[in-house]
Design an enzyme around this catalytic site. Sequence first.
Site, PDB file in Angstrom:
ATOM      1  N   TYR A   1     -12.256  -3.105  -3.779  1.00  0.00           N
ATOM      2  CA  TYR A   1     -12.870  -3.104  -2.449  1.00  0.00           C
ATOM      3  C   TYR A   1     -14.406  -3.119  -2.531  1.00  0.00           C
ATOM      4  O   TYR A   1     -15.065  -2.551  -1.641  1.00  0.00           O
ATOM      5  CB  TYR A   1     -12.403  -1.888  -1.656  1.00  0.00           C
ATOM      6  CG  TYR A   1     -10.949  -1.972  -1.193  1.00  0.00           C
ATOM      7  CD1 TYR A   1     -10.536  -2.967  -0.317  1.00  0.00           C
ATOM      8  CD2 TYR A   1     -10.002  -1.045  -1.622  1.00  0.00           C
ATOM      9  CE1 TYR A   1      -9.217  -3.045   0.109  1.00  0.00           C
ATOM     10  CE2 TYR A   1      -8.677  -1.111  -1.197  1.00  0.00           C
ATOM     11  CZ  TYR A   1      -8.299  -2.118  -0.330  1.00  0.00           C
ATOM     12  OH  TYR A   1      -6.993  -2.196   0.109  1.00  0.00           O
TER      13      TYR A   1
ATOM     14  N   GLU B   1      -8.417 -11.235  -8.211  1.00  0.00           N
ATOM     15  CA  GLU B   1      -7.543 -10.069  -8.028  1.00  0.00           C
ATOM     16  C   GLU B   1      -6.332 -10.111  -8.970  1.00  0.00           C
ATOM     17  O   GLU B   1      -5.881  -9.070  -9.444  1.00  0.00           O
ATOM     18  CB  GLU B   1      -7.104  -9.990  -6.563  1.00  0.00           C
ATOM     19  CG  GLU B   1      -8.284  -9.663  -5.637  1.00  0.00           C
ATOM     20  CD  GLU B   1      -7.915  -9.571  -4.164  1.00  0.00           C
ATOM     21  OE1 GLU B   1      -8.758  -9.101  -3.391  1.00  0.00           O
ATOM     22  OE2 GLU B   1      -6.800  -9.981  -3.778  1.00  0.00           O
TER      23      GLU B   1
ATOM     24  N   LYS C   1       0.837  -1.197   0.000  1.00  0.00           N
ATOM     25  CA  LYS C   1       0.000   0.000   0.000  1.00  0.00           C
ATOM     26  C   LYS C   1       0.881   1.260   0.000  1.00  0.00           C
ATOM     27  O   LYS C   1       2.106   1.180   0.213  1.00  0.00           O
ATOM     28  CB  LYS C   1      -0.940  -0.047   1.206  1.00  0.00           C
ATOM     29  CG  LYS C   1      -1.912  -1.241   1.135  1.00  0.00           C
ATOM     30  CD  LYS C   1      -2.902  -1.266   2.298  1.00  0.00           C
ATOM     31  CE  LYS C   1      -3.803  -2.490   2.190  1.00  0.00           C
ATOM     32  NZ  LYS C   1      -4.846  -2.536   3.234  1.00  0.00           N
TER      33      LYS C   1
ATOM     34  N   ASN D   1      -2.195   0.032   6.702  1.00  0.00           N
ATOM     35  CA  ASN D   1      -1.668  -1.232   7.225  1.00  0.00           C
ATOM     36  C   ASN D   1      -0.777  -1.997   6.236  1.00  0.00           C
ATOM     37  O   ASN D   1      -0.808  -3.228   6.173  1.00  0.00           O
ATOM     38  CB  ASN D   1      -2.806  -2.101   7.758  1.00  0.00           C
ATOM     39  CG  ASN D   1      -3.815  -2.453   6.692  1.00  0.00           C
ATOM     40  OD1 ASN D   1      -3.666  -2.070   5.538  1.00  0.00           O
ATOM     41  ND2 ASN D   1      -4.846  -3.191   7.066  1.00  0.00           N
TER      42      ASN D   1
ATOM     43  N   HIS E   1      -1.750  -5.529   1.205  1.00  0.00           N
ATOM     44  CA  HIS E   1      -2.971  -6.283   0.937  1.00  0.00           C
ATOM     45  C   HIS E   1      -2.580  -7.669   0.465  1.00  0.00           C
ATOM     46  O   HIS E   1      -1.644  -7.805  -0.334  1.00  0.00           O
ATOM     47  CB  HIS E   1      -3.822  -5.612  -0.149  1.00  0.00           C
ATOM     48  CG  HIS E   1      -4.903  -6.526  -0.652  1.00  0.00           C
ATOM     49  ND1 HIS E   1      -6.104  -6.674  -0.003  1.00  0.00           N
ATOM     50  CD2 HIS E   1      -4.930  -7.393  -1.696  1.00  0.00           C
ATOM     51  CE1 HIS E   1      -6.833  -7.584  -0.634  1.00  0.00           C
ATOM     52  NE2 HIS E   1      -6.138  -8.035  -1.670  1.00  0.00           N
TER      53      HIS E   1
HETATM   54  P1  CMP Z   1      -7.259  -5.071   3.824  1.00  0.00           P
HETATM   55  O1  CMP Z   1      -7.600  -6.214   4.723  1.00  0.00           O
HETATM   56  O2  CMP Z   1      -6.099  -5.178   2.923  1.00  0.00           O
HETATM   57  O3  CMP Z   1      -8.556  -4.744   2.936  1.00  0.00           O
HETATM   58  C1  CMP Z   1      -9.620  -3.981   3.472  1.00  0.00           C
HETATM   59  C2  CMP Z   1      -9.021  -2.751   4.044  1.00  0.00           C
HETATM   60  O4  CMP Z   1      -9.947  -1.856   4.601  1.00  0.00           O
HETATM   61  C3  CMP Z   1      -8.127  -3.147   5.210  1.00  0.00           C
HETATM   62  O5  CMP Z   1      -6.995  -3.801   4.720  1.00  0.00           O
HETATM   63  C4  CMP Z   1      -7.908  -1.797   5.851  1.00  0.00           C
HETATM   64  O6  CMP Z   1      -6.938  -1.038   5.123  1.00  0.00           O
HETATM   65  C5  CMP Z   1      -9.290  -1.188   5.658  1.00  0.00           C
HETATM   66  N1  CMP Z   1     -10.111  -1.370   6.846  1.00  0.00           N
HETATM   67  C6  CMP Z   1     -10.750  -2.502   7.232  1.00  0.00           C
HETATM   68  N2  CMP Z   1     -11.439  -2.296   8.374  1.00  0.00           N
HETATM   69  C7  CMP Z   1     -11.228  -1.007   8.703  1.00  0.00           C
HETATM   70  C8  CMP Z   1     -11.673  -0.182   9.767  1.00  0.00           C
HETATM   71  N3  CMP Z   1     -12.491  -0.655  10.713  1.00  0.00           N
HETATM   72  N4  CMP Z   1     -11.257   1.090   9.795  1.00  0.00           N
HETATM   73  C9  CMP Z   1     -10.439   1.565   8.830  1.00  0.00           C
HETATM   74  N5  CMP Z   1      -9.987   0.846   7.786  1.00  0.00           N
HETATM   75  C10 CMP Z   1     -10.378  -0.434   7.721  1.00  0.00           C
END
Ligand code: CMP
Length: 136
Positions: free
Chosen positions: A50, A127, A10, A113, A116
């Site tokens: 998403y 994907e 990311k 975070n 992905h």
């Molecule tokens: P990822 O699991 O890669 O894909 C979905 C993304 O949505 C996740 O990483 C986070 O970056 C974001 N995400 C999921 N839950 C939350 C949340 N509660 N608050 C903010 N971002 C979220």
Amino acid sequence: MLERTLVFLKPDAVARKLIGKVIARFEDRGFDILTLKMLRMTEKMVDIHYAEHLKKPFYPPLKKFILSGPIVAMIIEGEEAVQVVRKMVGCTNGLEAESGTLRGDFTLSNRVNLVHASDSLETAHREIEHFFGQVS
Ligand code: CMP
């Protein structure tokens, strides 16, 4: 079983100059990086990727974050790649991710975070095609 999974670093991972460190983790574990590219996702790509989160309250800031800079997308191949790579990435919220996982070692956020990784073989197929088209 030999599997392929889709991973992207990311914008935070790219901005923090963690590309090499993150890829090294996957290579050190024994996975092959089949192909990779740096790109900026378009709004449409983010909405498709998403799709399941479109109506969630965290979607607008998530989309803004993903569009904030380049990402590095790759296809990773190896034994049980989908599940093992997910384990290496750690759970969504960096605050809860275990030490030793990428998120547990490099982030405290649940949005910003780092990485992905596809959550199932079926998702990985979809994907991979979304980012790289048909791959033989
Ligand atoms: P990822 O699991 O890669 O894909 C979905 C993304 O949505 C996740 O990483 C986070 O970056 C974001 N995400 C999921 N839950 C939350 C949340 N509660 N608050 C903010 N971002 C979220």
